[in-house]
Write a protein that holds these residues in place. Structure first.
Motif, PDB file in Angstrom:
ATOM      1  N   GLY A  37      74.438  77.292  -1.281  1.00 47.33           N
ATOM      2  CA  GLY A  37      75.620  77.619  -1.970  1.00 47.33           C
ATOM      3  C   GLY A  37      76.503  78.353  -0.831  1.00 47.33           C
ATOM      4  O   GLY A  37      77.608  78.740  -1.121  1.00 47.33           O
ATOM      5  N   SER A 246      69.815  82.618 -13.224  1.00 53.88           N
ATOM      6  CA  SER A 246      69.572  80.947 -12.816  1.00 53.88           C
ATOM      7  C   SER A 246      68.268  80.330 -13.209  1.00 53.88           C
ATOM      8  O   SER A 246      67.151  80.945 -13.345  1.00 53.88           O
ATOM      9  N   ASP A 340      75.557  77.116  -7.411  1.00 53.42           N
ATOM     10  CA  ASP A 340      76.880  77.251  -8.192  1.00 53.42           C
ATOM     11  C   ASP A 340      77.284  78.721  -8.365  1.00 53.42           C
ATOM     12  O   ASP A 340      78.522  79.092  -8.297  1.00 53.42           O
ATOM     13  N   ARG A 343      78.911  79.827  -4.990  1.00 52.29           N
ATOM     14  CA  ARG A 343      80.295  79.355  -4.821  1.00 52.29           C
ATOM     15  C   ARG A 343      81.428  80.064  -5.872  1.00 52.29           C
ATOM     16  O   ARG A 343      82.372  80.216  -5.547  1.00 52.29           O
ATOM     17  N   MET A 344      80.991  79.983  -7.337  1.00 53.55           N
ATOM     18  CA  MET A 344      81.779  80.704  -8.031  1.00 53.55           C
ATOM     19  C   MET A 344      82.080  81.952  -7.759  1.00 53.55           C
ATOM     20  O   MET A 344      83.409  82.660  -7.978  1.00 53.55           O
TER      21      MET A 344
END
Length: 362
Positions: A37, A246, A340, A343-344
């Motif tokens: 990421g 996660s 994710d 990145r978010m």
């Protein structure tokens, strides 16, 4: 664009986000996902032996060639105090009987190994690129060998005095660990919990005190925390609790369920789980005995007598005796794959930073 690029260049990463090394809660899978990421991956080694650490590094390298932070403890092994151990076992005996465990059974060994010659050889062989230390630094000869292996070094500071000490002893960057943070307090120059400092107060004072990049840690779970860290002068952030949500994390079902109902007032700093102060979600044993109690043996011996209780309770779906490390902002966590999440968080933080910049130019 990030307002401070020092960590991006130091670690060769895309985003100034470090995955916290969380012993017992993760392995190479979460580390590799975070690296994919764009964050700096971490591999916690405190609960591994050298052979296991080497194997974890091999598995990580099979997925990515990114730099990774191997995280180590630097505690002094405790001296066994039979009287204190006996008092601890006597206090836990009613729980043993409740769960149909013989209180006279041998106490399992609580293995939390400090950085030593054998671990140093693993670092030299595997060349992770980054090595971090908790509870101070290893002896000078070992530290020099880590640096000679081409590794950037980090260490945790819970006070300005600790940050100055670490800078004077040659680390390359400092993790400023606020009192809100999950897991073990990294304190090593003092042991008075009442004087520990929150992230919002600690980070700017450490930034003023040292010339090194400062990484903010503690209570940072979403983009707002990242933006605040930059406003306080940090070069980046270290995030742990947010990654526990996660699917790549290796936490038990009761632990995951407890995270799902986390509250701002649902954690406490406790010495019961290991013998050393650490922040986790309140559970039965913490409520019954009190989060901090001198009856707990020295680190890491306290964990031994709790291990059979933890195993039996978890098999029944209970976290009554589980160390469920979590920070004070755990309720802000969101369940998604680690790559994710990185990145978010990066996208949302950069968007907020842009808005702040636009507002300042009007």
């Amino acid at each position: 664009m990030w307002p401070d690029r020092r960590l991006l260049e130091l670690f060769d990463i895309e985003h100034p986000i470090l995955l916290a090394p969380m012993a017992g809660a993760m392995d190479y899978e979460l580390a590799a996902a975070a690296a994919q990421g764009g964050a700096l991956a971490s591999l916690p080694c405190a609960l591994l032996n050298p052979a296991q650490a080497r194997e974890q590094m091999e598995n990580f390298r099979a997925r990515t060639q990114a730099k990774i932070n191997m995280g180590f403890f630097c505690h002094m092994p405790p001296e066994l105090n039979n009287e204190r151990e006996m008092r601890w076992r006597e206090r836990l005996a009613p729980y043993y009987r409740e769960l149909n465990i013989d209180p006279a059974d041998p106490v399992p060994t609580s293995m939390r190994l400090p950085f030593d010659e054998a671990f140093c050889r693993v670092v030299e062989e595997t060349k992770p690129g980054v090595v971090s230390f908790h509870f101070g630094l290893p002896e000078t000869g070992l530290f020099k060998r880590v640096k000679a292996a081409g590794c950037v070094t980090l260490a945790s500071a819970t006070t300005v005095a600790e940050a100055r000490w670490l800078e004077a002893h040659g680390v390359d960057a400092i993790v400023a660990q606020g009192y809100e943070a999950a897991g073990h307090r990294g304190m090593f120059l003092a042991d008075d919990l009442s004087t520990q400092v929150g992230t919002f107060a600690l980070v700017p004072q450490v930034v003023e005190a040292v010339k090194l990049p400062v990484i903010a840690a503690g209570g940072i779970t979403d983009a707002r925390g990242i933006v605040a860290a930059f406003a306080l002068g940090a070069a980046g952030v270290q995030i742990g609790t947010a990654f526990l949500f996660s699917p790549e994390s290796k936490i038990s079902a009761p632990y995951r369920a407890a995270l799902g109902t986390a509250r701002d007032d649902g954690t406490a700093v406790t010495n019961l789980m290991t013998g050393r102060p650490a922040r986790g979600i309140m559970n039965r044993v913490m409520r019954d005995i009190g989060p901090m109690n001198e009856i707990a043996p020295d680190f890491p011996l306290a964990a031994g007598a709790l291990a059979p209780l933890r195993a039996k309770a978890e098999a029944q779906g209970s976290g009554d005796f589980t160390s469920m490390w979590a920070g004070q902002a755990a309720s802000l966590g969101r369940a998604m794959p680690a790559a994710d999440l990185v990145r978010m968080l990066a996208a949302e933080a950069q968007q907020r930073l842009r808005r702040l910049g636009e507002g300042a130019t009007r």
